[in-house]
Design a protein around this motif. Sequence first.
Motif: not given
Length: 419
Positions: A67-87
């Motif tokens: 993309l050539g702009g800002a540096q991107i970081y991902l907060k990985r709530e997909d790695l919770n036990h249920s597969g989402a932040h809902k846990m």
Amino acid sequence: MNNNGYYGRYGGSYIPEILYTSQQQLLKEYRQAQADSSFQLELQQEMQQFSGRPTPLTPCRNLSKLLGGAQIYLKREDLNHSGAHKMNNVIGQGLLVKRMGKKRIIAETGAGQHGIASALIAARLGLECTVYMGAKDIERQYPNVFWMKQLGAEVVPVTSGGQTLRDALDEALRDWTDSHPSSHYLIGTSCGCAPYPEMVAKFQSVIGRETKEQSQQLFNALPDAVYASVGGGSNACGIMLPFQSDVAVELIGVEAGGRGTKPGDHAVRLSNNRAETDSPAMLGSPGIAQGFASIFLQDEQGQLQETHSIAAGLDYVGVSPIIADLAEKNRLRMIAAKDDKVIEAFQLLLRHEGIIPALESAHAVAGAISEIPQRPKEQNVVINISGRGDKDIFNVASAVGDPEFDRFLSRYLDQSLKT
């Protein structure tokens, strides 16, 4: 927030008198639990030992370079036990159910992620679980429905209205009205009567607290911007509220732009990037529904409108009173991403970083990548990946037009019918 559960002019408790005693019991137990060190320790242990926290903050070097702009970081709530932040929320509320001595939980769900998280915590804590889900959402998110049932939950299809999250919430409220002495309504997002918006946001705020610590470790500063998708608002509240007083951190919420601008074709309530229409910046309007005051998509008579999103978790007709207040005070900037851009963002993240986001999370990715190329390279941007995309395989396969997948389903169904 004031003592009556209002955020500015939004929030409050608009409930039938029959629910008042249960609501007050919940409020009392929640307040006491917040000051109870043993409850907080058990909450922390369950988040670590059952759900797998903390979730990482992952650098996206390939996508950042592309993309050539800002540096991107991902907060990985997909790695919770249920597969989402809902846990995060169901663990907190599940422990409150034990504290109150109740034996059954009621939940509503759209994408199925809150439903499956509720079923998981019910199994762990020995509770009965009933999940209300729109019939339309059941069809497009059936893998989650299958696992809810396998976990022992009763899944009730809702066939009224648009057969989506709004209608499921209505049915769950009816159940709670009839069964409140023995049941707890485990709301999945930061909506509903007080103390639900505050309580859900509080349990979800672990996301933002971890993000603050991890950003200091990774790039020795707070992020310049944080993006999150916004349906009801729980994942956005979770990552954003710990940054609320850090005024240098820009907060951006991404709503479901859907497939068009007509009523029923989107779920845009607050966004201000819809210059292609003649609609006002705030497409929703103030109203009271489902126990609280907020911004809702309504017609001139105040009837709630139908909505659409490719992501079943983002087609809610209203929004958290916390989100509505932050947007009104210009602390939170709201934008929208249309279905086609969401699929493009989904594919970019998949192919360049090897991460499969939920379609809800892909909205946040789409909103971010529309702006990141214009940001300076020295900036750091965090995107909340609120869930993983396993549940979306049917929707994605349909959206990308995968003939191989269609042939596989045909063969599988033929074999199933023969046996």
